[in-house]
Design a protein around this motif. Structure first.
Motif, mmCIF file in Angstrom:
data_model
loop_
_atom_site.group_PDB
_atom_site.id
_atom_site.type_symbol
_atom_site.label_atom_id
_atom_site.label_comp_id
_atom_site.label_asym_id
_atom_site.label_seq_id
_atom_site.Cartn_x
_atom_site.Cartn_y
_atom_site.Cartn_z
ATOM 1 N N LEU A 89 0.829 -1.208 0.000
ATOM 2 C CA LEU A 89 0.000 0.000 0.000
ATOM 3 C C LEU A 89 0.862 1.256 0.000
ATOM 4 O O LEU A 89 0.530 2.244 -0.664
ATOM 5 C CB LEU A 89 -0.918 -0.008 1.223
ATOM 6 C CG LEU A 89 -2.065 -1.019 1.215
ATOM 7 C CD1 LEU A 89 -2.780 -1.018 2.557
ATOM 8 C CD2 LEU A 89 -3.055 -0.709 0.101
ATOM 9 N N GLN A 90 1.948 1.237 0.741
ATOM 10 C CA GLN A 90 2.852 2.391 0.756
ATOM 11 C C GLN A 90 3.457 2.624 -0.631
ATOM 12 O O GLN A 90 3.557 3.762 -1.095
ATOM 13 C CB GLN A 90 3.954 2.165 1.791
ATOM 14 C CG GLN A 90 3.438 2.147 3.228
ATOM 15 C CD GLN A 90 4.519 1.773 4.226
ATOM 16 O OE1 GLN A 90 5.399 0.951 3.933
ATOM 17 N NE2 GLN A 90 4.469 2.368 5.411
ATOM 18 N N LEU A 101 0.767 4.120 -2.912
ATOM 19 C CA LEU A 101 0.525 5.533 -2.626
ATOM 20 C C LEU A 101 1.554 6.407 -3.349
ATOM 21 O O LEU A 101 1.198 7.378 -4.034
ATOM 22 C CB LEU A 101 0.581 5.751 -1.111
ATOM 23 C CG LEU A 101 0.092 7.079 -0.527
ATOM 24 C CD1 LEU A 101 -0.140 6.923 0.977
ATOM 25 C CD2 LEU A 101 1.074 8.215 -0.754
ATOM 26 N N SER A 140 6.997 4.360 5.900
ATOM 27 C CA SER A 140 6.383 5.498 6.588
ATOM 28 C C SER A 140 7.304 6.707 6.555
ATOM 29 O O SER A 140 6.873 7.841 6.301
ATOM 30 C CB SER A 140 6.062 5.123 8.040
ATOM 31 O OG SER A 140 5.120 4.083 8.095
ATOM 32 N N LEU A 163 -8.187 6.607 1.853
ATOM 33 C CA LEU A 163 -7.924 5.277 2.402
ATOM 34 C C LEU A 163 -9.281 4.611 2.611
ATOM 35 O O LEU A 163 -10.026 4.961 3.525
ATOM 36 C CB LEU A 163 -7.163 5.392 3.718
ATOM 37 C CG LEU A 163 -5.834 6.171 3.649
ATOM 38 C CD1 LEU A 163 -5.232 6.327 5.031
ATOM 39 C CD2 LEU A 163 -4.861 5.494 2.703
ATOM 40 N N GLN A 213 -3.112 0.650 10.119
ATOM 41 C CA GLN A 213 -3.138 1.025 8.696
ATOM 42 C C GLN A 213 -3.021 2.543 8.539
ATOM 43 O O GLN A 213 -2.332 3.035 7.653
ATOM 44 C CB GLN A 213 -4.435 0.517 8.057
ATOM 45 C CG GLN A 213 -4.561 -0.996 8.072
ATOM 46 C CD GLN A 213 -5.992 -1.477 8.025
ATOM 47 O OE1 GLN A 213 -6.923 -0.675 7.982
ATOM 48 N NE2 GLN A 213 -6.190 -2.794 8.049
ATOM 49 N N LEU A 266 0.261 4.841 6.854
ATOM 50 C CA LEU A 266 -0.070 5.488 5.575
ATOM 51 C C LEU A 266 -0.342 6.985 5.720
ATOM 52 O O LEU A 266 -0.134 7.750 4.779
ATOM 53 C CB LEU A 266 -1.302 4.816 4.950
ATOM 54 C CG LEU A 266 -1.130 3.367 4.524
ATOM 55 C CD1 LEU A 266 -2.482 2.743 4.191
ATOM 56 C CD2 LEU A 266 -0.186 3.253 3.326
#
Length: 675
Positions: free
Chosen positions: A338-339, A342, A360, A376, A384, A388
């Protein structure tokens, strides 16, 4: 700049004449100037495909002289090497095919304006452009260059051989290149289009006499195929508001088909606008602060749909620095992915991230000066959010972070960590009017049910209680069903939402609605599950303090559990302290008990139906797993000599008959029996 060619000089002369002939129409001049400022500067080459659609909607389509000038300009553009000019649009998004006399001044004008406002480049066909028996080159280019077509069938559509010629070309384009076709049926039935019956029948009798049989057959084939496509029906006397409703749906579908809107919202966005307006007000995107906003509510409420609609509305304000991360909870075991997603969305290139902590740090480092839009979706764990969107200082001025979740507790935890307010938006269920409209679109592809199905539709909508997912599933389930099948479905639905948990289920309802609601239940701890099931089976409409006294005696720590259930939108307590929950949740809870008990009442942990209680007692069977039993108005059962023989054996062993009887007398005054 080189000297103009003879073709360019001729075009400039025609344009100059055109402008002289329309200069008395102030609105025409102003509008024309706004769209084609370059004409007033040096009259450069301008292709009429860009000019003609606007002209025929907004001005002077009845003026023969103007039509002549337009045709002259069109012929010049067709005949010269201007076709390769950089001024010429490479293609259209949408080609609108319609019978001008029927729909130009109302529906088509509304549709064209709405498409234009949404940034969709639309070409409006007009019979005034036609000469002879063939499609002129500019129209042919417009059809072939469009990504999709919208044929608007009306009562006198088939009178026009030009409309039919275009439709045949549209269908061939669909077969050869997959062009999308979205038909509209105004005061005509799709079956009349398919079979050339009704108002189309007389027109084709005339065409058969005047036109070649091969050409007529080509038109009939196109009508048959396009008439089979799913479209939008509309009555000829529809109000402007009804027309605008259909126009809006067409625009939404066009954006989706053309991939202009970055996110697919839904086919029928009924009731979404008010949510979007409320959220945009809450987001206050003109402010330079960094703002977290959460959309919070029970499953099936449409939180993701609302978030997508808001994203599509405001993403342009963030200059490409936007990311929508869907189904965050599904990727909880791989937060690094997910990071990466993004940063990929915002910077359009991949980044090497080896761990959650390094990801992060990288997000904070790269985004702390950037104005970003981050959504999100479906968050179910505060970790989570930590990795994020860990704080206000992670993002540059003007950034907006939108979260969708079912769990208010997650937001409270994160709010303390980011040292800032998380603005909460809790959407309500749909009102009856919007519920009926959403259901009708899914069941009938119309914004309201036919008169003959209106009463049945009202009954289904009442049972859905405004939950969009339920309305969508039930509407889709009832497509093409006759009245008897509707009544059978209604009986089943009413049965499963009431006390009859053994009622035969509706598979699509179980698979989609209940499965989605179960996600929140499965995340609960044992005490929370027990209290949820107690409320679903017994305590709806009861005072919370009365129930708490029982749960306290069972060491369930009810106040903490109740708070969590409310935060997860699985339970409600009104201003008078009365317990309640949505009917779909109540059914889910009772279904859980029914399935766990293998449909055998003696194996269930909770019984609430008087019929089932009596059935067990009459068979003189022992309750095997009983925890809660409703005995309202049945105090005399305690006097039965066999009363305690019905209950689990460990209870008879642990308590003497006298002490158990005394306990029952006290408990019955409060809320029945609970172990």
């Amino acid at each position: 700049m080189g000297l103009p060619t003879s073709d360019e000089i001729r075009k400039q002369e025609i344009l100059k004449t055109f402008m002289d002939e329309v200069k008395t129409d102030t609105m025409l001049i102003l509008e024309f100037s706004a769209l084609h400022r370059e004409i007033f500067v040096s009259f450069p080459v301008v292709h009429t495909e860009f000019l003609l659609p606007w002209l025929f909607v907004h001005a002077a389509s009845k003026d023969g002289l103007l039509k002549k000038r337009i045709r002259e300009l069109n012929e010049v553009c067709d005949d010269c090497d201007f076709l390769a000019s950089s001024h010429r649009p490479s293609s259209y998004d949408v080609f609108i095919n319609f019978r001008g006399a029927d729909t130009r001044e109302n529906f088509v004008a509304l549709l064209y304006d709405a498409l234009s406002s949404a940034g969709i480049h639309a070409f409006i066909d007009s019979e005034e452009l036609w000469e002879g028996e063939e499609i002129c080159p500019s129209l042919l280019r417009a059809i072939r260059g469009s990504k999709m077509s919208i044929p608007v069938f009306s009562e006198h559509y088939a009178d026009s051989k030009y409309c039919l010629l275009e439709l045949a070309e549209i269908w061939e384009r669909h077969l050869s290149d997959g062009q999308t076709i979205l038909p509209v049926f105004i005061d005509v039935e799709p079956r009349d289009v398919r079979h050339q019956s009704g108002s189309f029948e007389g027109s084709f009798k005339k065409h058969k006499k005047k036109c070649k049989s091969g050409e007529v057959q080509r038109w009939k084939d196109a009508l048959k195929e396009v008439g089979n496509l799913k479209g939008w029906p509309l009555k000829g006397d529809s109000s402007i508001q009804e027309q605008l409703t259909v126009v809006k749906l067409i625009v939404q579908n066009s954006l989706r088909e053309l991939d202009i809107a970055p996110l697919d919202v839904c086919r029928y966005p009924v009731g979404i606008d008010s949510h979007v307006e409320n959220l945009i007000s809450l987001l206050n995107i003109d402010s330079n602060d960094v703002r977290f906003v959460a959309i919070c509510g029970m499953g099936g409420l449409g939180k993701t749909t609302i978030a997508k609609a808001v994203y599509n509305e405001i993403y342009r304000s963030f200059n490409g620095n936007s990311s929508f991360l869907p189904n965050v909870k599904e990727v909880n075991n791989n937060l690094v992915s997910l990071q990466k997603r993004l940063l990929q969305d915002i910077f359009k290139k991949g980044h090497d991230i080896t761990s959650v902590s390094s990801g992060s740090n990288l997000i904070k480092k790269m985004l702390d000066k950037a104005k970003v839009l981050l959504i999100l979706d479906d968050v179910d764990d505060h970790e989570q959010l930590d990795v994020l969107a860990g704080g206000l200082d992670w993002f540059g001025e003007g950034s907006r972070i939108i979260i969708t979740t079912r769990d208010l507790h997650i937001l409270n935890v994160h709010e303390n960590k980011v040292y800032g307010v998380i603005h909460i938006y809790e959407p309500e269920v749909l009102n009856f009017e919007n519920s009926l409209q959403l259901f009708s679109w899914h069941a009938f592809s119309e914004n309201e049910p036919p008169e003959s199905y209106k009463k049945l539709s009202h009954k289904v909508v009442h049972l859905a209680e405004g939950l969009p997912l339920t309305l969508e599933v039930l509407g889709s389930c009832l497509i093409d069903k006759d009245k008897e099948e509707w009544k059978d479905t209604l009986r089943r639905l009413k049965g499963i939402l009431e006390d009859k948990v053994c009622e035969k289920s509706i598979k699509s309802y179980e698979d989609k609605v209940i499965a989605k609601l179960m996600i929140s239940y499965n995340k609960l701890g044992d005490p929370e599950k027990a209290i949820f099931l107690d409320v679903a089976c017994h305590f709806i409409g009861r005072k919370v303090e009365e129930a708490i006294s029982i749960w306290d005696a069972c060491n369930l720590h009810p106040r903490l559990a109740i708070k969590e259930l409310c935060q997860k939108h699985l339970l409600k307590i009104d201003d008078f302290g009365i317990l309640s929950m949505h009917d779909q949740l109540r059914y889910m809870g009772r279904r859980i008990i029914s399935i766990d008990g293998s449909r055998d009442p003696t194996n269930r942990s909770r019984l609430w139906s008087p019929d089932e209680i009596l059935k067990v007692l009459k068979k003189d069977k022992r309750f095997q797993k009983l925890k809660v039993l409703i005995l309202r108005n049945s105090h005399d059962l305690c006097d039965s000599p066999n009363f305690f023989a019905w209950f689990p054996k460990y209870l008879s062993d642990e308590f003497s008959q006298k002490s158990l009887s005394q306990q029952l007398q006290v408990t019955l005054q409060v809320a029945d029996i609970h172990w």
